[in-house]
Design a protein around this motif. Structure first.
Motif, PDB file in Angstrom:
ATOM      1  N   ALA A  20       0.860  -1.183   0.000  1.00 29.74           N
ATOM      2  CA  ALA A  20       0.000   0.000   0.000  1.00 29.74           C
ATOM      3  C   ALA A  20       0.897   1.233   0.000  1.00 29.74           C
ATOM      4  O   ALA A  20       2.058   1.181   0.438  1.00 29.74           O
ATOM      5  CB  ALA A  20      -0.917   0.010   1.219  1.00 29.74           C
ATOM      6  N   GLN A 217      -8.869   6.894  -2.194  1.00 21.75           N
ATOM      7  CA  GLN A 217      -8.791   5.428  -2.326  1.00 21.75           C
ATOM      8  C   GLN A 217      -7.451   4.917  -1.805  1.00 21.75           C
ATOM      9  O   GLN A 217      -7.383   3.899  -1.114  1.00 21.75           O
ATOM     10  CB  GLN A 217      -8.982   5.016  -3.783  1.00 21.75           C
ATOM     11  CG  GLN A 217     -10.320   5.431  -4.376  1.00 21.75           C
ATOM     12  CD  GLN A 217     -10.213   6.747  -5.132  1.00 21.75           C
ATOM     13  OE1 GLN A 217      -9.452   7.636  -4.754  1.00 21.75           O
ATOM     14  NE2 GLN A 217     -10.987   6.868  -6.193  1.00 21.75           N
ATOM     15  N   HIS A 221      -7.125   2.589   1.576  1.00 22.67           N
ATOM     16  CA  HIS A 221      -6.481   1.277   1.432  1.00 22.67           C
ATOM     17  C   HIS A 221      -5.232   1.189   2.286  1.00 22.67           C
ATOM     18  O   HIS A 221      -4.988   0.161   2.961  1.00 22.67           O
ATOM     19  CB  HIS A 221      -6.121   1.028  -0.033  1.00 22.67           C
ATOM     20  CG  HIS A 221      -5.347  -0.229  -0.264  1.00 22.67           C
ATOM     21  ND1 HIS A 221      -5.882  -1.490  -0.035  1.00 22.67           N
ATOM     22  CD2 HIS A 221      -4.063  -0.427  -0.671  1.00 22.67           C
ATOM     23  CE1 HIS A 221      -4.957  -2.405  -0.300  1.00 22.67           C
ATOM     24  NE2 HIS A 221      -3.854  -1.791  -0.692  1.00 22.67           N
ATOM     25  N   ARG A 224      -6.331   0.948   6.062  1.00 17.76           N
ATOM     26  CA  ARG A 224      -6.933  -0.355   6.362  1.00 17.76           C
ATOM     27  C   ARG A 224      -5.856  -1.447   6.422  1.00 17.76           C
ATOM     28  O   ARG A 224      -5.889  -2.328   7.275  1.00 17.76           O
ATOM     29  CB  ARG A 224      -7.964  -0.715   5.295  1.00 17.76           C
ATOM     30  CG  ARG A 224      -9.255   0.075   5.381  1.00 17.76           C
ATOM     31  CD  ARG A 224     -10.354  -0.595   4.561  1.00 17.76           C
ATOM     32  NE  ARG A 224     -11.526   0.254   4.467  1.00 17.76           N
ATOM     33  CZ  ARG A 224     -11.820   1.029   3.408  1.00 17.76           C
ATOM     34  NH1 ARG A 224     -10.995   1.045   2.373  1.00 17.76           N
ATOM     35  NH2 ARG A 224     -12.899   1.763   3.406  1.00 17.76           N
ATOM     36  N   THR A 225      -4.915  -1.362   5.472  1.00 17.71           N
ATOM     37  CA  THR A 225      -3.859  -2.376   5.418  1.00 17.71           C
ATOM     38  C   THR A 225      -2.882  -2.245   6.586  1.00 17.71           C
ATOM     39  O   THR A 225      -2.499  -3.242   7.202  1.00 17.71           O
ATOM     40  CB  THR A 225      -3.074  -2.245   4.091  1.00 17.71           C
ATOM     41  OG1 THR A 225      -3.982  -2.342   2.990  1.00 17.71           O
ATOM     42  CG2 THR A 225      -2.019  -3.334   3.979  1.00 17.71           C
TER      43      THR A 225
END
Length: 228
Positions: A20, A217, A221, A224-225
């Protein structure tokens, strides 16, 4: 999402596919470090570089706009002087409330209660976050940094140029790298666009907060990762 050029460059400097990534900035002014600490770190810049258009705008303002404003004020004053029978009215631009009786401005904090680190980092210049902050703009005058999460490390990359297109940049390079057991990322996904932040926490207890995250986005991402 970040363009292919960004992912391609990230993959090249990592030697593997990034898990990410997200563009970010130090979203508050860097506090002034003690002189001896700043000197020991090489006396690097503590502010981002400015685009040349900003300087052009400043020149235009001081040499065009300001003279026009002064001429306009002078014209108003001459008009008043040329009308001797006109009585001056009450001044509307000045408050009649004594200074001590004025209500406090909401959100205003007295100097004595302010955080000397400004919420940018933990405040200890000798720890990892402070040392990273001292050299933040030394690596690049551009404020933007790319934080890349790999399988076993977190990398911070910067573009050497003053100008940068975050979606197309392909000249950035790693300026700091930390194993995953030496850094943690604290933040929440789905934060409001323009207000999203996260913290880089280091093994020595220091931390650094960044904001102005890039594409929503990418930011969601990444968070969250990193925090999942």
């Amino acid at each position: 999402m970040a363009k292919r050029a960004v992912h391609r460059r990230a993959r090249k400097i990592l030697g593997e596919e990034p898990v990410a990534l997200v563009w970010c900035e130090i979203h508050k002014p860097v506090p002034t470090p003690p002189k001896d600490v700043h000197r020991a770190a090489g006396k690097g810049r503590l502010k981002p570089g400015r685009h040349w258009l900003l300087y052009v705008g400043g020149v235009v303002f001081f040499f065009v706009v300001v003279p026009m404003m002064l001429m306009d004020k002078l014209g108003e004053r001459l008009d008043r002087l040329s009308s001797p029978g006109r009585k001056p009215g009450p001044r509307s631009g000045r408050s009649q409330t004594p200074p001590d009786a004025r209500p406090a401005t909401p959100g205003r904090v007295r100097d004595g209660g302010q955080d000397p680190a400004g919420g940018v980092f933990d405040g200890d210049w000798n720890l990892t976050a402070g040392q990273l902050l001292l050299r933040w703009y030394g690596h690049s005058p551009n404020a933007k940094r790319l934080v890349v999460l790999a399988r076993d490390r977190v990398c911070i990359a910067a573009s050497p140029g003053r100008r940068l297109s975050p979606t197309k940049a392909d000249d950035f390079r790693t300026v700091a790298e930390f194993p995953l057991d030496q850094v943690r990322i604290d933040g929440e996904a789905d934060q409001p666009r323009g207000f999203a932040t996260f913290r880089l926490g280091f093994a020595d207890g220091s931390w650094l907060e960044v904001g102005r995250l890039g594409e929503p986005q990418d930011a969601d991402h990444f968070l969250r990762t990193a925090t999942g």
